[in-house]
Scaffold this motif. Structure first.
Motif, mmCIF file in Angstrom:
data_model
loop_
_atom_site.group_PDB
_atom_site.id
_atom_site.type_symbol
_atom_site.label_atom_id
_atom_site.label_comp_id
_atom_site.label_asym_id
_atom_site.label_seq_id
_atom_site.Cartn_x
_atom_site.Cartn_y
_atom_site.Cartn_z
ATOM 1 N N SER A 176 99.784 -64.271 -24.299
ATOM 2 C CA SER A 176 100.766 -65.363 -24.274
ATOM 3 C C SER A 176 101.826 -65.243 -25.362
ATOM 4 C CB SER A 176 100.038 -66.709 -24.414
ATOM 5 O OG SER A 176 99.250 -66.747 -25.581
ATOM 6 N N HIS A 177 101.800 -64.143 -26.111
ATOM 7 C CA HIS A 177 102.784 -63.916 -27.166
ATOM 8 C C HIS A 177 103.360 -62.508 -26.996
ATOM 9 C CE1 HIS A 177 100.383 -67.230 -28.783
ATOM 10 N NE2 HIS A 177 101.426 -67.536 -29.535
ATOM 11 N N PRO A 178 104.521 -62.399 -26.366
ATOM 12 C CA PRO A 178 105.100 -61.082 -26.060
ATOM 13 C C PRO A 178 105.735 -60.391 -27.268
ATOM 14 C CG PRO A 178 106.574 -62.805 -25.326
ATOM 15 C CD PRO A 178 105.348 -63.508 -25.843
ATOM 16 N N GLU A 179 104.983 -60.339 -28.364
ATOM 17 C CA GLU A 179 105.472 -59.641 -29.554
ATOM 18 C C GLU A 179 105.157 -58.150 -29.411
ATOM 19 O OE1 GLU A 179 104.088 -63.464 -32.334
ATOM 20 O OE2 GLU A 179 102.991 -61.576 -32.364
ATOM 21 N N VAL A 180 106.000 -57.327 -29.987
ATOM 22 C CA VAL A 180 105.787 -55.882 -29.897
ATOM 23 C C VAL A 180 105.466 -55.342 -31.286
ATOM 24 C CG1 VAL A 180 106.786 -53.663 -29.234
ATOM 25 C CG2 VAL A 180 107.369 -55.738 -27.952
ATOM 26 N N ALA A 181 104.331 -54.673 -31.405
ATOM 27 C CA ALA A 181 103.896 -54.126 -32.684
ATOM 28 C C ALA A 181 104.849 -53.042 -33.170
ATOM 29 C CB ALA A 181 102.492 -53.547 -32.550
ATOM 30 N N ASN A 233 107.207 -49.478 -31.726
ATOM 31 C CA ASN A 233 108.660 -49.554 -31.930
ATOM 32 C C ASN A 233 109.230 -50.960 -31.757
ATOM 33 O OD1 ASN A 233 108.877 -46.684 -32.341
ATOM 34 N ND2 ASN A 233 108.704 -46.435 -30.117
ATOM 35 N N GLY A 234 108.405 -51.959 -32.032
ATOM 36 C CA GLY A 234 108.868 -53.341 -31.975
ATOM 37 C C GLY A 234 109.157 -53.892 -33.362
ATOM 38 N N ASP A 235 109.436 -55.192 -33.398
ATOM 39 C CA ASP A 235 109.741 -55.854 -34.666
ATOM 40 C C ASP A 235 108.500 -56.306 -35.415
ATOM 41 O OD1 ASP A 235 112.485 -55.587 -34.271
ATOM 42 O OD2 ASP A 235 112.585 -57.435 -33.084
ATOM 43 N N GLY A 236 107.338 -56.169 -34.795
ATOM 44 C CA GLY A 236 106.101 -56.571 -35.452
ATOM 45 C C GLY A 236 105.429 -57.726 -34.735
ATOM 46 N N ASP A 237 104.105 -57.699 -34.729
ATOM 47 C CA ASP A 237 103.342 -58.781 -34.110
ATOM 48 C C ASP A 237 102.474 -59.456 -35.150
ATOM 49 O OD1 ASP A 237 101.289 -56.981 -34.585
ATOM 50 O OD2 ASP A 237 100.871 -56.580 -32.468
ATOM 51 N N ILE A 238 101.575 -60.316 -34.727
ATOM 52 C CA ILE A 238 100.772 -61.112 -35.653
ATOM 53 C C ILE A 238 99.880 -60.229 -36.532
ATOM 54 C CG2 ILE A 238 98.880 -61.475 -34.010
ATOM 55 C CD1 ILE A 238 98.679 -64.362 -35.131
#
Length: 283
Positions: free
Chosen positions: A235-240, A244-249
């Motif tokens: 339910s949280h579309p964060e990218v690690a 190559n994302g901005d960071g997740d939890i």
């Protein structure tokens, strides 16, 4: 156990970054077991972490798990090690229909019993086990960074705080956190019940079994195997950042640990888990 059964759950990472079990665990179980060593069934076997070492103790070993991905990973692991007397089967813990009544010498469940329907499971285990056969289930939880109380405080808040992963654990986690005290072994089916538990910093060191030295980077990958993180990510579309994302939890947690502790990705940590072993004998 729904998270681990998801088709997109990373069974390989579970195998790579979860702790393994030391020889002392197997010697504890075999010292308790008084019967034959013809057939063992490991239920909720996952990627075969606890299953494969039993191949040198029992003539035949069957690992069962409801997740096809876990079964595939476990089968590949057995083949890679050249182990031929272990087979894996996709099945729920409450279903031992692949063995006859009174045919099994020992049934074990590693890091899985908190997901089972316990009344049905105990009855099915009692049916499958020989008289005098052994039932054992064991689990570990809540890793501790040895000698680092501040880091332990941070990981505790992250694990169970309402603003972090706390709401995303499945109900079975509470059973494991209470070291399986809520799972009551029926005394009309089993006898000689024993309990062995270890809590870092509180229990006798002679009971210590589950620990690992790992880098901070490896510890991050371990946290990513948690069912709570798997549920959170849905339910949280964060990218690690590793993707190559901005960071997740999880990235944010380890940023906090690095800042608070002065750790880097390569810092080698001594980690221990609380754990419990339950043992019983079929009447």
């Amino acid at each position: 156990m729904a998270s681990f059964s998801d088709a997109n759950y990373d069974a390989k990472s579970y195998s790579d970054f979860r702790p393994s079990y030391p020889p002392q665990l197997y010697s504890t179980l075999t010292a308790y077991h008084k019967g034959a060593t013809n057939l063992l069934v490991d239920q909720g076997c996952g990627p075969g972490t606890a299953t494969l070492p039993f191949a040198s103790i029992f003539s035949k070993v069957i690992g069962s798990d409801p997740s096809p991905g876990m079964i595939q990973t476990a089968t590949k692991a057995a083949a890679a090690k050249g182990i031929q007397n272990v087979k894996f089967k996709a099945a729920a813990a409450e279903d031992l229909s692949f063995v006859g009544s009174g045919q099994v010498d020992m049934i074990v469940a590693s890091q899985a019993a908190h997901w089972f329907r316990h009344d049905d499971w105990f009855k099915e285990c009692a049916r499958a086990l020989k008289s005098g056969g052994t039932l054992s289930y064991f689990g570990y939880l809540d890793h501790q960074y040895m000698g680092s109380p501040l880091a332990n405080q941070i990981i505790e808040e992250f694990s169970y705080g309402d603003s972090y992963l706390g709401p995303y654990w499945e109900p079975g986690r509470h059973i494991l956190r209470n070291l399986y005290r809520e799972i009551v072994i029926p005394k009309d089916l089993f006898k000689d019940i024993e309990r062995i538990e270890y809590i870092p910093g509180k229990s006798s060191e002679e009971k210590y079994l589950v620990g690992k030295k790992m880098t901070l980077a490896a510890n991050e990958e371990y946290v990513r195997t948690w069912s709570s993180f798997h549920n959170y990510a849905k339910s949280h579309p964060e990218v690690a950042r590793r993707d190559n994302g901005d960071g997740d939890i999880v990235d944010h947690l380890f940023d906090r640990l690095k800042e608070a502790m002065g750790w880097t990705e390569k810092t080698l940590l001594e980690i221990r888990w609380s754990h419990v072993i339950m043992l019983a004998r079929r009447i």
